[in-house]
Scaffold this motif. Structure first.
Motif, PDB file in Angstrom:
ATOM      1  N   VAL A   1       0.861  -1.175   0.000  1.00 55.18           N
ATOM      2  CA  VAL A   1       0.000   0.000   0.000  1.00 55.18           C
ATOM      3  C   VAL A   1       0.901   1.229   0.000  1.00 55.18           C
ATOM      4  CG1 VAL A   1      -1.780   1.260   1.263  1.00 55.18           C
ATOM      5  CG2 VAL A   1      -1.765  -1.240   1.311  1.00 55.18           C
ATOM      6  N   LEU A   2       0.662   2.172  -0.907  1.00 58.58           N
ATOM      7  CA  LEU A   2       1.425   3.412  -0.931  1.00 58.58           C
ATOM      8  C   LEU A   2       0.623   4.508  -0.249  1.00 58.58           C
ATOM      9  CD1 LEU A   2       2.928   3.465  -4.543  1.00 58.58           C
ATOM     10  CD2 LEU A   2       4.044   2.842  -2.409  1.00 58.58           C
ATOM     11  N   ILE A   3       1.232   5.127   0.748  1.00 55.71           N
ATOM     12  CA  ILE A   3       0.600   6.201   1.511  1.00 55.71           C
ATOM     13  C   ILE A   3       1.361   7.492   1.245  1.00 55.71           C
ATOM     14  CG2 ILE A   3      -0.045   7.025   3.805  1.00 55.71           C
ATOM     15  CD1 ILE A   3      -1.520   4.514   3.096  1.00 55.71           C
ATOM     16  N   GLN A   4       0.630   8.543   0.916  1.00 52.48           N
ATOM     17  CA  GLN A   4       1.248   9.852   0.690  1.00 52.48           C
ATOM     18  C   GLN A   4       0.777  10.798   1.784  1.00 52.48           C
ATOM     19  OE1 GLN A   4       0.134  12.278  -2.879  1.00 52.48           O
ATOM     20  NE2 GLN A   4       2.218  11.722  -3.493  1.00 52.48           N
ATOM     21  N   PHE A   5       1.695  11.624   2.298  1.00 59.24           N
ATOM     22  CA  PHE A   5       1.354  12.567   3.362  1.00 59.24           C
ATOM     23  C   PHE A   5       2.297  13.753   3.304  1.00 59.24           C
ATOM     24  CE2 PHE A   5       4.219   9.356   4.989  1.00 59.24           C
ATOM     25  CZ  PHE A   5       5.212  10.084   5.631  1.00 59.24           C
ATOM     26  N   ILE A   6       1.985  14.778   4.090  1.00 59.62           N
ATOM     27  CA  ILE A   6       2.795  15.989   4.153  1.00 59.62           C
ATOM     28  C   ILE A   6       3.398  16.103   5.545  1.00 59.62           C
ATOM     29  CG2 ILE A   6       2.743  18.512   4.061  1.00 59.62           C
ATOM     30  CD1 ILE A   6       0.472  18.233   2.014  1.00 59.62           C
ATOM     31  N   VAL A   7       4.700  16.403   5.584  1.00 57.91           N
ATOM     32  CA  VAL A   7       5.382  16.689   6.846  1.00 57.91           C
ATOM     33  C   VAL A   7       5.423  18.207   6.966  1.00 57.91           C
ATOM     34  CG1 VAL A   7       7.509  16.474   8.169  1.00 57.91           C
ATOM     35  CG2 VAL A   7       6.773  14.599   6.697  1.00 57.91           C
ATOM     36  N   ASN A   8       4.749  18.727   7.991  1.00 55.85           N
ATOM     37  CA  ASN A   8       4.689  20.170   8.217  1.00 55.85           C
ATOM     38  C   ASN A   8       6.011  20.732   8.694  1.00 55.85           C
ATOM     39  OD1 ASN A   8       2.151  21.104   7.462  1.00 55.85           O
ATOM     40  ND2 ASN A   8       1.218  20.420   9.375  1.00 55.85           N
ATOM     41  N   LYS A   9       6.073  22.043   8.813  1.00 58.33           N
ATOM     42  CA  LYS A   9       7.276  22.725   9.287  1.00 58.33           C
ATOM     43  C   LYS A   9       7.661  22.300  10.699  1.00 58.33           C
ATOM     44  CE  LYS A   9       6.497  26.865   6.533  1.00 58.33           C
ATOM     45  NZ  LYS A   9       6.299  28.328   6.570  1.00 58.33           N
ATOM     46  N   ASP A  10       6.661  21.895  11.495  1.00 58.09           N
ATOM     47  CA  ASP A  10       6.945  21.452  12.870  1.00 58.09           C
ATOM     48  C   ASP A  10       7.198  19.952  12.962  1.00 58.09           C
ATOM     49  OD1 ASP A  10       4.413  20.440  12.466  1.00 58.09           O
ATOM     50  OD2 ASP A  10       3.564  21.272  14.304  1.00 58.09           O
ATOM     51  N   GLY A  11       7.165  19.240  11.833  1.00 58.54           N
ATOM     52  CA  GLY A  11       7.439  17.808  11.807  1.00 58.54           C
ATOM     53  C   GLY A  11       6.213  16.927  11.932  1.00 58.54           C
ATOM     54  N   SER A  12       5.039  17.533  12.111  1.00 60.70           N
ATOM     55  CA  SER A  12       3.818  16.732  12.237  1.00 60.70           C
ATOM     56  C   SER A  12       3.383  16.203  10.871  1.00 60.70           C
ATOM     57  CB  SER A  12       2.698  17.567  12.858  1.00 60.70           C
ATOM     58  OG  SER A  12       2.397  18.672  12.040  1.00 60.70           O
ATOM     59  N   ILE A  13       2.690  15.070  10.887  1.00 66.29           N
ATOM     60  CA  ILE A  13       2.210  14.426   9.660  1.00 66.29           C
ATOM     61  C   ILE A  13       0.748  14.796   9.456  1.00 66.29           C
ATOM     62  CG2 ILE A  13       1.723  12.199   8.583  1.00 66.29           C
ATOM     63  CD1 ILE A  13       4.154  11.135  10.128  1.00 66.29           C
ATOM     64  N   VAL A  14       0.435  15.320   8.267  1.00 65.06           N
ATOM     65  CA  VAL A  14      -0.942  15.710   7.962  1.00 65.06           C
ATOM     66  C   VAL A  14      -1.356  15.148   6.603  1.00 65.06           C
ATOM     67  CG1 VAL A  14      -0.939  17.813   9.349  1.00 65.06           C
ATOM     68  CG2 VAL A  14      -0.187  17.918   6.994  1.00 65.06           C
ATOM     69  N   ASP A  15      -2.642  15.050   6.404  1.00 63.15           N
ATOM     70  CA  ASP A  15      -3.251  14.629   5.141  1.00 63.15           C
ATOM     71  C   ASP A  15      -2.747  13.294   4.605  1.00 63.15           C
ATOM     72  OD1 ASP A  15      -4.637  17.028   5.213  1.00 63.15           O
ATOM     73  OD2 ASP A  15      -3.168  18.069   3.950  1.00 63.15           O
ATOM     74  N   PRO A  16      -2.702  12.234   5.431  1.00 64.77           N
ATOM     75  CA  PRO A  16      -2.311  10.939   4.858  1.00 64.77           C
ATOM     76  C   PRO A  16      -3.414  10.424   3.938  1.00 64.77           C
ATOM     77  CG  PRO A  16      -2.982  10.647   7.133  1.00 64.77           C
ATOM     78  CD  PRO A  16      -3.006  12.122   6.857  1.00 64.77           C
ATOM     79  N   GLU A  17      -3.019   9.897   2.786  1.00 60.20           N
ATOM     80  CA  GLU A  17      -3.989   9.344   1.851  1.00 60.20           C
ATOM     81  C   GLU A  17      -3.376   8.155   1.119  1.00 60.20           C
ATOM     82  OE1 GLU A  17      -5.050  11.929  -1.386  1.00 60.20           O
ATOM     83  OE2 GLU A  17      -3.070  12.821  -1.437  1.00 60.20           O
ATOM     84  N   VAL A  18      -4.237   7.245   0.683  1.00 57.60           N
ATOM     85  CA  VAL A  18      -3.799   6.057  -0.043  1.00 57.60           C
ATOM     86  C   VAL A  18      -3.618   6.426  -1.507  1.00 57.60           C
ATOM     87  CG1 VAL A  18      -4.418   3.722  -0.734  1.00 57.60           C
ATOM     88  CG2 VAL A  18      -4.990   4.530   1.551  1.00 57.60           C
ATOM     89  N   VAL A  19      -2.405   6.186  -2.030  1.00 56.92           N
ATOM     90  CA  VAL A  19      -2.115   6.450  -3.438  1.00 56.92           C
ATOM     91  C   VAL A  19      -2.318   5.177  -4.252  1.00 56.92           C
ATOM     92  CG1 VAL A  19      -0.342   7.188  -5.071  1.00 56.92           C
ATOM     93  CG2 VAL A  19      -0.466   8.240  -2.823  1.00 56.92           C
TER      94      VAL A  19
END
Length: 78
Positions: free
Chosen positions: A16-34
């Motif tokens: 399963v490929l998961i795409q997400f964004i690492v914010n400026k503070d290092g937190s993970i946001v918007d995980p989604e299945v690619v």
């Protein structure tokens, strides 16, 4: 990772490929299945990625920036 019982019984495996964004503070946001394998495996992969500790943020010219990552989560039965 907890392998879903229904997938184990039906011998469902895959990546399963998961795409997400690492914010400026290092937190993970918007995980989604690619790339999906099975809805149960997708849900488990999202749960694991959402529960990860903070990452080291990307930097550009010495300042932290948001970075998009794609991570594979492999499910394999022995």
């Amino acid at each position: 990772i907890k392998y879903p019982a229904i997938c184990r019984e039906n011998n469902i495996q895959g990546r399963v490929l998961i795409q997400f964004i690492v914010n400026k503070d290092g937190s993970i946001v918007d995980p989604e299945v690619v790339k999906s394998v099975n809805p149960y495996l997708d849900k488990e992969a999202l749960r694991v990625v959402a529960g990860m500790p903070k990452w080291k943020p990307g930097s550009q010219r010495g300042k932290p920036v948001r970075v998009k990552f794609t991570v594979p989560v492999n499910f394999r039965l022995n």
